[in-house]
Design an enzyme around this catalytic site. Sequence first.
Site, PDB file in Angstrom:
ATOM      1  N   TYR A  44      -8.785  15.388  -4.707  1.00  0.00           N
ATOM      2  CA  TYR A  44      -8.048  14.982  -6.052  1.00  0.00           C
ATOM      3  C   TYR A  44      -7.078  15.967  -6.524  1.00  0.00           C
ATOM      4  O   TYR A  44      -5.931  15.836  -6.794  1.00  0.00           O
ATOM      5  CB  TYR A  44      -8.936  14.355  -6.910  1.00  0.00           C
ATOM      6  CG  TYR A  44      -8.118  13.594  -7.986  1.00  0.00           C
ATOM      7  CD1 TYR A  44      -7.784  12.451  -7.859  1.00  0.00           C
ATOM      8  CD2 TYR A  44      -8.123  14.257  -9.344  1.00  0.00           C
ATOM      9  CE1 TYR A  44      -7.013  11.711  -8.937  1.00  0.00           C
ATOM     10  CE2 TYR A  44      -7.496  13.658 -10.491  1.00  0.00           C
ATOM     11  CZ  TYR A  44      -7.141  12.389 -10.090  1.00  0.00           C
ATOM     12  OH  TYR A  44      -6.360  11.613 -11.084  1.00  0.00           O
ATOM     13  N   ASP A  89       0.907  -1.381  -0.124  1.00  0.00           N
ATOM     14  CA  ASP A  89       0.109  -0.085   0.131  1.00  0.00           C
ATOM     15  C   ASP A  89       0.964   1.115  -0.070  1.00  0.00           C
ATOM     16  O   ASP A  89       1.647   1.348   0.965  1.00  0.00           O
ATOM     17  CB  ASP A  89      -0.942  -0.186   1.365  1.00  0.00           C
ATOM     18  CG  ASP A  89      -1.933   1.063   1.195  1.00  0.00           C
ATOM     19  OD1 ASP A  89      -1.812   2.020   0.640  1.00  0.00           O
ATOM     20  OD2 ASP A  89      -2.858   1.134   1.976  1.00  0.00           O
ATOM     21  N   LYS A 122      -2.862  16.671  -6.589  1.00  0.00           N
ATOM     22  CA  LYS A 122      -2.223  16.406  -7.869  1.00  0.00           C
ATOM     23  C   LYS A 122      -1.519  17.653  -8.197  1.00  0.00           C
ATOM     24  O   LYS A 122      -0.354  17.604  -8.894  1.00  0.00           O
ATOM     25  CB  LYS A 122      -3.174  16.103  -9.023  1.00  0.00           C
ATOM     26  CG  LYS A 122      -3.913  14.652  -9.109  1.00  0.00           C
ATOM     27  CD  LYS A 122      -2.559  13.696  -9.245  1.00  0.00           C
ATOM     28  CE  LYS A 122      -3.411  12.267  -9.420  1.00  0.00           C
ATOM     29  NZ  LYS A 122      -2.335  11.064  -9.430  1.00  0.00           N
TER      30      LYS A 122
END
Length: 323
Positions: free
Chosen positions: A166, A74, A170
């Site tokens: 998100y 992970d 990013k």
Amino acid sequence: MDLGLGALRRIVSPHYDVRGKTVLITGAGQGIGRDLATVLYRRGASVALVDIDGIGALASASLLGPRTLPLAADVADRDAMADAVARTVDHFGGLDIVVANAGVVPKPATLRTMDPESFDRVLGINLTGVFNTVHPALDHIVEARGHVVVVSSCAAFAPGMGGSPYMISKAAVEQLGRALRVELAPHGATAGVSYFGIVQTEMTHATLDRDDLGREIESLLPWPLNVRITAAEAARVIADGIARRAPRTIAPAGWEAYALLRGLVNVALDHRLTRDPRVARLIRILEGAAPPTRDGAAPPVHQTASNAPQRTGVASEEPNDVQ
């Protein structure tokens, strides 16, 4: 496609042959990561395929051949990623290239209504997970004068409403990649950032195609920003970028102008979005689908799904939806 003068850059950039090199790829159990492993393997590289889904990593490796090492890890687990890097080096005798590809998206929600644990989890996988992947490998990359790719997204510079964890993650990955390229330069090693728009992956299908709100959000994208590419096409973009030690790659090509002019475009775009009734309607729907407020009062009911983040195929966490 390389951002900017791609054709000229391909002529003048030195060729970095992956034949005989060792590559570690995260999110390699499906989608872009699996297709990238295939491309690089066919070009002569040995590949460590890392995925939270160990069965998926093993299945991907079994389709390639003997120069593979499937690893279950992970990316949010720092010790597990350090162990994955160490096992790769022990197995192949070194490490030349790292591709930090794993990533997840949350269910759509506004910052006001989202579960804070959802925010933390997305940042933990998409940003901290990239650090956890890259950091234990850097001494090996420096020794090999190798190359690192961090997969950001066109979402790094696109409006973030409804999916801000998100976009935030990013944008941070972009900065990590830019810093890394400068810091590796004195050692003769390189790093690059890959940006994608909408890629046809299971994550895209789950968040855009099979979700009513996702389809409405995608409908706001004008041509050519709504053009999709396949995971195989995205993988080839990354692989070709590695061959050029490219500082950045972007696909589909329609995002290039936006990327170059983002400083000007986003000022006007943010102004427009705050006044767009379609966006206001979507935000009201998102907040109507949120869980009860802290004082226990339930918001207007329009509940379609939880706001928990969705992991693309269990650590086949791969990027790039509306990136």
